[in-house]
Design an enzyme around this catalytic site. Structure first.
Site, PDB file in Angstrom:
ATOM      1  N   CYS A 257      37.473  43.611  39.559  1.00  0.00           N
ATOM      2  CA  CYS A 257      37.400  44.178  38.216  1.00  0.00           C
ATOM      3  C   CYS A 257      38.685  43.921  37.437  1.00  0.00           C
ATOM      4  CB  CYS A 257      37.107  45.672  38.297  1.00  0.00           C
ATOM      5  SG  CYS A 257      38.506  46.626  38.917  1.00  0.00           S
TER       6      CYS A 257
ATOM      7  N   ALA B 129      41.773  45.547  38.787  1.00  0.00           N
ATOM      8  CA  ALA B 129      42.326  44.844  39.950  1.00  0.00           C
ATOM      9  C   ALA B 129      43.199  43.666  39.497  1.00  0.00           C
ATOM     10  CB  ALA B 129      41.198  44.342  40.852  1.00  0.00           C
TER      11      ALA B 129
ATOM     12  N   HIS C 118      44.372  40.120  34.002  1.00  0.00           N
ATOM     13  CA  HIS C 118      45.581  39.290  33.945  1.00  0.00           C
ATOM     14  C   HIS C 118      46.104  39.269  32.522  1.00  0.00           C
ATOM     15  CE1 HIS C 118      43.488  36.630  37.207  1.00  0.00           C
ATOM     16  NE2 HIS C 118      44.012  37.709  37.744  1.00  0.00           N
TER      17      HIS C 118
HETATM   18 FE1  CFM Z   1      45.833  32.791  40.284  1.00  0.00          FE
HETATM   19 FE2  CFM Z   1      44.454  34.839  40.680  1.00  0.00          FE
HETATM   20 FE3  CFM Z   1      46.333  33.987  42.423  1.00  0.00          FE
HETATM   21 FE4  CFM Z   1      44.164  32.525  41.987  1.00  0.00          FE
HETATM   22 FE5  CFM Z   1      43.158  34.037  43.938  1.00  0.00          FE
HETATM   23 FE6  CFM Z   1      43.442  36.332  42.704  1.00  0.00          FE
HETATM   24 FE7  CFM Z   1      45.325  35.518  44.461  1.00  0.00          FE
HETATM   25 MO1  CFM Z   1      42.969  36.303  45.259  1.00  0.00          MO
HETATM   26  S1  CFM Z   1      43.685  32.991  40.014  1.00  0.00           S
HETATM   27  S2  CFM Z   1      46.124  31.914  42.265  1.00  0.00           S
HETATM   28  S3  CFM Z   1      42.724  31.902  43.377  1.00  0.00           S
HETATM   29  S4  CFM Z   1      46.500  34.855  40.476  1.00  0.00           S
HETATM   30  S5  CFM Z   1      41.694  35.523  43.524  1.00  0.00           S
HETATM   31  S6  CFM Z   1      43.431  36.797  40.623  1.00  0.00           S
HETATM   32  S7  CFM Z   1      44.568  37.469  44.117  1.00  0.00           S
HETATM   33  S8  CFM Z   1      44.147  34.402  45.780  1.00  0.00           S
HETATM   34  S9  CFM Z   1      47.370  34.886  44.108  1.00  0.00           S
END
Ligand code: CFM
Length: 544
Positions: free
Chosen positions: A64, A67, A197
């Site tokens: 979500c 998160a 984000h």
């Molecule tokens: Fe970017 Fe992400 Fe990440 Fe990502 Fe991810 Fe993530 Fe992650 Mo899980 S887009 S690289 S592929 S910040 S889903 S929201 S938490 S691995 S560090």
């Protein structure tokens, strides 16, 4: 006897048809637009449906908005107290649940392992929770005297209308020496964590960046955007930067501190790693402070070398370029030695990658180095530009969900703006093939006839594995056990299954070893449950 996975004779079109077969016609039509059979057309990239709502009833792999804000972007901020305003269920995320590592720095100020929550009760939902929130902020201030306190809204807060920003303003004024700011990141705000984000980054940009002048000193100063130090990736990248003589002013936000964000405007180049989670911040840093940005990727040894060379080329200083070459020359032999040993065992094997918003693309590099083929890939919450390339951004449809997310207006700062290079210097670099503000999507890197699937769900994941039987499947914890039960090794690319780092040169070697261990293990062939071998049980009634 171990049962080896054999590639099946399914074509991509048949797989797609099979995946959609069980859906009601309307759902099938909608999902069909998110499942793309790559045509690998020479001059156009096929269009995919992405960043749209998950269809109710489908068990998505997404998270979500809360998160994405609290967990992903602000999770790694060690010296900011992050208070969750909401019921204790969501506040599970107030405690460190992602493998973003940190070193507590010289001050030792590290609140990452604490869980700060207002623990809203029914009465707070009915009569309002602002008083309780104020008390929580006061308590955190009295206990820790942090430089910053951040407040995060969970769904009920938005529904009852608590004004968390007013509380933040009031408390900031009251304290005088502590920056208090809030995030309207209710879980329902967007279609996935991607919205979170954006909400997080906007507030970091508004309330933190450019507020302090006392930055790290160094000759080649960069920011690293979109690197979250999962499994120590950021530590490995920083090790390499140090060897090269590059000063990393601020990482957004792996192993970050308050002061790093506050001084990010002092860097001379922004390097964007995970563009999905942060590309707009790179733009804002350029507009407001004059810092150009480039795309980098430190996943994969070759990609790491390429990214370092790009940084060298940007600064254009021979001393730096030579030093970078020396570092690459010193680090590469260990990588080649590992590959020489491992590649004969991994060559030709197949992988499927379904991860958040950039790793499904970045990790294709490492699999390529291992001689493995990515046969199906996709993001949980990527946007069309992550699939097709940045050039599609002007054509993206703005729907009600995207309109929900604030776009902040940024202009050049009257004192702090300073172009890092003259227009002529920038142009000379571009003329030599150097690319600013750009990234490619994953589709052009996929072979013809492979599958690209957005927002893959549990049902489709199992169908894919049953039909295609890849040698390895990469996704997250929600998928892990259902895939392993199908007899296919599963590697978590979010948390790294307690492994890592996988970035940089040392990380690449770690990854090769891990994948070798997984794809060549015999154990997965024994994964047949008793009822799969003897599907029918026979029995008799006692009176028979
Ligand atoms: Fe970017 Fe992400 Fe990440 Fe990502 Fe991810 Fe993530 Fe992650 Mo899980 S887009 S690289 S592929 S910040 S889903 S929201 S938490 S691995 S560090």
């Amino acid at each position: 006897m171990a049962i080896k996975n054999k590639p099946t004779d399914w074509t991509a079109a048949e797989v797609k048809e099979e995946m959609l077969k069980k859906y009601p016609p309307k759902v099938a039509r909608k999902r069909a637009q998110s499942i793309l059979i790559n045509e690998a057309l020479s001059n156009t990239t096929p269009e995919i449906q992405a960043n749209v709502r998950t269809i109710p009833g489908i068990i998505t792999m997404r998270g979500c908005t809360y998160a994405g804000c609290k967990g992903v972007i602000m999770g790694p901020t060690r010296d900011i107290v992050n208070i969750v305003h909401g019921p204790i269920g969501c506040s599970f995320y107030a405690w460190l649940t992602r493998r973003n590592q940190t070193d507590a720095g010289e001050t030792g100020e590290n609140y990452m392992t604490y869980a700060f929550s207002t623990d809203m009760q029914d009465s707070d939902i009915i009569f309002g929770g602002e008083k309780k929130l104020k008390a929580a902020v006061q308590e955190a201030y009295d206990l820790f005297h942090p430089k910053g306190i951040a407040i995060f809204a969970t769904c009920p807060v938005g529904l009852i209308g608590d004004d968390i920003h007013a509380v933040a303003r009031e408390m900031k004024e009251k304290f005088g020496d502590c920056n208090v700011f809030a995030f309207s990141c209710e879980g329902y705000k967007g279609v996935s964590q991607s919205a979170g984000h954006h909400i997080a980054n906007n507030q970091v940009f508004k309330h933190l960046v450019g507020t302090e002048e006392n930055a790290k000193q160094g000759e080649y100063k960069i920011n690293l955007l979109g690197e979250y130090n999962i499994g120590g990736d950021g530590f490995e990248i920083d090790r390499i930067f140090k060897l090269c003589g590059i000063t990393n002013i601020a990482t957004f936000s792996g192993n970050s501190s308050y002061n790093q964000f506050a001084t990010a405007h002092k860097a001379d180049l922004s390097c964007v790693m995970c563009h999905r989670s942060i590309n707009y911040v790179a733009d804002m840093l350029e507009t407001k402070y004059g810092i150009p940005w480039i795309k980098v990727n430190f996943i994969g040894a070759e990609a790491t070398a390429k990214s370092l060379r790009k940084i060298g080329q940007y600064f254009g200083d021979k001393a730096l370029i030579d030093r970078i070459e020396a570092v690459i020359a010193a680090e590469m032999p260990a990588v080649s030695a590992a590959l020489e040993d491992i590649k004969p065992r991994t060559e030709g094997k197949t992988a499927m990658l379904f991860v958040g918003g950039s790793r499904a693309h970045h990790y294709m590099e490492l699999f390529k180095e291992l001689g493995m083929k990515t046969i199906s890939t996709g993001y949980e919450f990527g946007h069309r530009d992550d699939y097709e390339g940045r050039q599609v951004i002007p054509n993206l449809k703005v729907d009600a969900d995207s309109r929900n997310i604030e776009e902040i207006e940024v202009e050049a700062h009257p004192e702090q703006y300073a172009p890092r290079k003259t227009e002529a210097e920038m142009k000379a670099l571009e003329d030599s093939g150097f690319q600013f503000k750009d990234y490619e999507g994953l589709i052009p890197d996929m072979e013809k006839g492979t599958l690209v699937i957005d927002d893959l769900n549990q049902y489709e994941a199992e169908k894919l594995v049953e039909m295609i039987k890849p040698d390895i499947f990469c996704a997250g914890i929600k998928e892990k056990y259902s895939i392993q039960k199908l007899g296919i090794p599963m590697k978590q690319l979010h948390s790294y299954d307690y492994g890592g780092p996988y970035a940089g040169f040392k990380g690449a070697v770690n990854f090769y070893k891990e994948i070798d261990r997984l794809v060549n293990s015999k154990v997965w062939g024994f994964m047949k449950a008793p009822w799969q071998e003897n599907p029918e049980l026979s029995a008799t009634y006692v009176w028979e």
